[in-house]
Design an enzyme around this catalytic site. Structure first.
Site, PDB file in Angstrom:
ATOM      1  N   ASN A  23     -13.111  -3.532   2.672  1.00 45.82           N
ATOM      2  CA  ASN A  23     -14.173  -2.530   2.655  1.00 45.82           C
ATOM      3  C   ASN A  23     -15.005  -2.624   1.374  1.00 45.82           C
ATOM      4  OD1 ASN A  23     -13.046  -1.468   5.051  1.00 45.82           O
ATOM      5  ND2 ASN A  23     -11.633  -0.193   3.875  1.00 45.82           N
TER       6      ASN A  23
ATOM      7  N   GLN B  60     -14.632   2.257   1.490  1.00 41.61           N
ATOM      8  CA  GLN B  60     -13.958   1.913   0.233  1.00 41.61           C
ATOM      9  C   GLN B  60     -13.684   3.178  -0.575  1.00 41.61           C
ATOM     10  OE1 GLN B  60     -16.103  -0.843  -2.352  1.00 41.61           O
ATOM     11  NE2 GLN B  60     -14.270  -1.278  -3.561  1.00 41.61           N
TER      12      GLN B  60
ATOM     13  N   HIS C 229     -10.390  -5.339  -3.046  1.00 42.26           N
ATOM     14  CA  HIS C 229      -9.060  -5.590  -2.466  1.00 42.26           C
ATOM     15  C   HIS C 229      -9.191  -5.951  -1.005  1.00 42.26           C
ATOM     16  CE1 HIS C 229      -9.993  -1.292  -2.226  1.00 42.26           C
ATOM     17  NE2 HIS C 229      -9.381  -1.308  -1.064  1.00 42.26           N
TER      18      HIS C 229
ATOM     19  N   ASP D 178       0.850  -1.193   0.000  1.00 41.43           N
ATOM     20  CA  ASP D 178       0.000   0.000   0.000  1.00 41.43           C
ATOM     21  C   ASP D 178       0.891   1.250   0.000  1.00 41.43           C
ATOM     22  OD1 ASP D 178      -3.212   0.517   1.111  1.00 41.43           O
ATOM     23  OD2 ASP D 178      -1.806   2.194   1.087  1.00 41.43           O
TER      24      ASP D 178
ATOM     25  N   HIS E 119      -7.094  -5.650   2.588  1.00 39.75           N
ATOM     26  CA  HIS E 119      -5.959  -5.047   3.296  1.00 39.75           C
ATOM     27  C   HIS E 119      -5.312  -6.086   4.210  1.00 39.75           C
ATOM     28  CE1 HIS E 119      -6.851  -0.709   2.510  1.00 39.75           C
ATOM     29  NE2 HIS E 119      -8.075  -1.174   2.350  1.00 39.75           N
TER      30      HIS E 119
END
Ligand code: AMP
Ligand code: ZN
Length: 135
Positions: free
Chosen positions: A88, A95, A101, A32, A103
């Site tokens: 999310n 989101q 995706h 990230d 995390h």
């Protein structure tokens, strides 16, 4: 199965260089760019699905299977003390990039991060009514 305006499609498809820590035919795991903690990573499916509601069950299963494996590997390699897995869906849930995706957030003693929610209140009646929705 790809959206030309989607940044994660471009990253997962290799059009934009990134720091990937894992890749297979179906998923890419990238670091990230605004990490919550050291090593914060994202599992991206290579196909474009906006969120978990749109993704076929097998892709969802594969993504969470991979999350389990990555939690092990990342905890070992990074020397983490714990791990959050967060996913999310929709703006209300936080989101901001509308390509599914997961995390992967390694946690370290004293990292000062907050991942969570404020505990609320309920009653036995309300909990029972909710349960009944599921038959
Ligand atoms: P979410 O709020 O669940 O949609 O998470 C989106 C995440 O994507 C955030 O943690 C961002 O820091 C991260 N992000 C956005 N763009 C990029 C990028 N180009 N490379 C890496 N991470 C990104
Ligand atoms: Zn996409």
């Amino acid at each position: 199965m790809r959206d030309d305006n989607c940044i994660f499609c471009k990253i997962a498809g290799g059009d934009i260089p990134t720091n990937a820590i894992y890749e297979d035919n179906d998923y890419k795991v990238i670091l990230d760019m605004s990490p919550a903690t050291r090593g914060h990573a994202l599992i991206l499916p290579k196909e474009h699905y906006k969120n978990i509601y749109e993704m076929p069950e097998e892709r969802v299963a594969g993504a969470f299977r991979l999350a389990g494996k990555m939690a092990q590997t990342m905890t070992d390699k990074l020397g983490a003390d714990g791990f959050n897995i967060v996913q999310n869906n929709n703006e209300i849930a936080g989101q901001t990039v509308f390509h599914f995706h997961i995390h992967l957030i390694p946690r370290y003693e004293g990292d000062g991060q907050v991942v969570g929610w404020r505990p609320g209140e309920s009653t036995p009646e309300e909990l029972s009514k909710i349960k009944d929705l599921f038959g």
